[in-house]
Design a protein around this motif. Structure first.
Motif, short mmCIF file in Angstrom:
data_model
loop_
_atom_site.label_atom_id
_atom_site.label_comp_id
_atom_site.label_asym_id
_atom_site.label_seq_id
_atom_site.Cartn_x
_atom_site.Cartn_y
_atom_site.Cartn_z
N TYR A 35 -12.99 6.49 60.03
CA TYR A 35 -12.50 5.47 59.11
C TYR A 35 -11.29 4.82 59.76
O TYR A 35 -10.68 5.38 60.66
CB TYR A 35 -12.04 6.10 57.78
CG TYR A 35 -13.13 6.67 56.93
CD1 TYR A 35 -13.66 7.94 57.19
CD2 TYR A 35 -13.64 5.97 55.84
CE1 TYR A 35 -14.67 8.48 56.39
CE2 TYR A 35 -14.64 6.50 55.04
CZ TYR A 35 -15.15 7.75 55.32
OH TYR A 35 -16.14 8.28 54.52
N GLN A 37 -7.62 2.39 58.73
CA GLN A 37 -6.74 1.86 57.70
C GLN A 37 -5.75 0.91 58.38
O GLN A 37 -4.83 1.36 59.07
CB GLN A 37 -6.00 2.98 56.98
CG GLN A 37 -5.13 2.52 55.83
CD GLN A 37 -4.35 3.65 55.19
OE1 GLN A 37 -4.02 4.64 55.84
NE2 GLN A 37 -4.06 3.53 53.90
N LYS A 42 -6.66 -0.93 52.46
CA LYS A 42 -7.45 0.21 52.03
C LYS A 42 -8.09 0.91 53.23
O LYS A 42 -8.19 0.35 54.32
CB LYS A 42 -8.52 -0.20 51.04
CG LYS A 42 -9.62 -1.07 51.60
CD LYS A 42 -10.86 -1.07 50.71
CE LYS A 42 -10.66 -1.75 49.41
NZ LYS A 42 -11.91 -1.84 48.61
N VAL A 43 -8.51 2.12 53.01
CA VAL A 43 -9.22 2.88 54.03
C VAL A 43 -10.66 2.37 54.08
O VAL A 43 -11.33 2.28 53.05
CB VAL A 43 -9.19 4.37 53.68
CG1 VAL A 43 -9.96 5.17 54.71
CG2 VAL A 43 -7.75 4.87 53.57
N LEU B 44 -4.96 11.78 55.02
CA LEU B 44 -5.50 11.86 53.67
C LEU B 44 -5.83 13.30 53.33
O LEU B 44 -6.51 13.98 54.09
CB LEU B 44 -6.78 11.02 53.58
CG LEU B 44 -6.61 9.53 53.76
CD1 LEU B 44 -7.94 8.89 54.07
CD2 LEU B 44 -6.00 8.91 52.52
N PHE B 89 -5.40 7.57 46.38
CA PHE B 89 -6.62 6.79 46.57
C PHE B 89 -7.75 7.39 45.74
O PHE B 89 -8.05 8.58 45.85
CB PHE B 89 -7.06 6.82 48.04
CG PHE B 89 -6.15 6.08 48.97
CD1 PHE B 89 -5.13 6.75 49.63
CD2 PHE B 89 -6.33 4.73 49.22
CE1 PHE B 89 -4.30 6.08 50.51
CE2 PHE B 89 -5.50 4.05 50.09
CZ PHE B 89 -4.48 4.72 50.74
N PHE B 103 -13.36 3.63 49.17
CA PHE B 103 -12.02 3.83 48.64
C PHE B 103 -11.55 2.64 47.83
O PHE B 103 -11.89 1.49 48.11
CB PHE B 103 -11.02 4.04 49.79
CG PHE B 103 -11.10 5.38 50.44
CD1 PHE B 103 -11.97 5.61 51.50
CD2 PHE B 103 -10.30 6.42 50.01
CE1 PHE B 103 -12.03 6.85 52.12
CE2 PHE B 103 -10.35 7.67 50.62
CZ PHE B 103 -11.22 7.87 51.67
N GLY B 104 -10.69 2.93 46.85
CA GLY B 104 -9.89 1.88 46.24
C GLY B 104 -8.73 1.53 47.15
O GLY B 104 -8.55 2.13 48.22
N LYS B 105 -7.92 0.57 46.73
CA LYS B 105 -6.85 0.07 47.59
C LYS B 105 -5.65 1.00 47.65
O LYS B 105 -4.77 0.82 48.48
CB LYS B 105 -6.39 -1.30 47.10
CG LYS B 105 -7.40 -2.40 47.34
CD LYS B 105 -6.84 -3.76 46.96
CE LYS B 105 -7.85 -4.85 47.28
NZ LYS B 105 -7.34 -6.19 46.93
N GLY B 106 -5.61 1.98 46.77
CA GLY B 106 -4.49 2.92 46.77
C GLY B 106 -3.39 2.48 45.82
O GLY B 106 -3.15 1.29 45.62
#
Lengths: 113, 113
Positions: A35, A37, A42-43, B44, B89, B103-106
């Protein structure tokens, strides 16, 4: 507790150079992932790998990217000719036979100048 | 396609306050849902997960319940600590081994003493 490790932690490279990011997944895991970032964003999923093959990849994972499991422990991401926009934190992850819960490494921060 | 929407941050709280971070998702089928946390300068870490409707994931005082009817997975904690300051996240995965986490944007949480 087993964990995913990544090397290097930071890498600075010139635009157009090749870089190889390295990961050692958790030892009994079967699925491997990359992944990225971009700072403040976002990731994003790049690629997943299972049984020595790519099982899924995103639109980001174009011909400039490749992955390899050169031996029984390492999992690598190669970027052939880096661009400025490749600057990001790159995370490796792995999951066991259920292929669901993914455990992440600490990341490699790549800076392309 | 599948997606995750999180509340915009930053969220700023005093120690011992109640925390809610909203997360909703769009997905076909029945995804598994996750919360990951990223502490400053680190990778993460899986915080909690839920794999089917009405499941409650919990860890370190954090909880989230998989609500299929509202397609939500809100993160809650009854009493936050300064050490909870991090980016959170929300993520989903289709129930197919080895596929991408989306993922969401955090949401950045900042807790002051």
């Amino acid at each position: 507790e087993p964990e995913v490790t990544q090397t290097p932690s930071h890498q600075v490279t010139q635009m157009g150079q090749e870089v190889i990011l390295r990961c050692v997944p958790i030892s009994n895991h079967l699925y491997f992932y990359w992944y990225r970032q971009i700072l403040g964003q976002k990731v994003e999923f790049l690629v997943s790998f299972y049984n020595n093959e790519i099982s899924e990849k995103s639109e980001i994972f174009d011909d400039q990217f490749s992955v390899e499991r050169p031996d029984g422990s390492n999992f690598t991401l190669k970027i052939r000719s880096t661009k400025l926009e490749d600057s990001a934190m790159y995370f490796c992850a792995s999951s066991d036979s259920d292929g669901e819960t993914q455990y992440f490494g600490p990341g490699t921060r790549l800076l392309v100048l | 396609g599948d997606s995750v929407t999180q509340m915009e941050g930053p969220v700023t709280l005093s120690e011992e306050a109640f925390l809610t971070i909203n997360c909703t998702y769009t997905a076909t089928g029945y995804p598994s849902l996750f919360w990951y946390v990223q502490y400053p300068g680190e990778g993460l870490q899986l915080l909690l997960k839920a794999t089917k409707a009405d499941d409650k994931g919990s860890n370190k005082g954090f909880e989230a319940t998989y609500r299929k009817e509202t397609t939500s997975f809100h993160l809650e904690k009854g009493s936050v600590q300064v050490s909870d300051s991090a980016v959170y996240f929300c993520a989903l995965i289709r129930n197919q081994a080895g596929t991408a986490l989306i993922f969401g944007k955090g949401t950045t949480l900042s807790v002051s003493s």
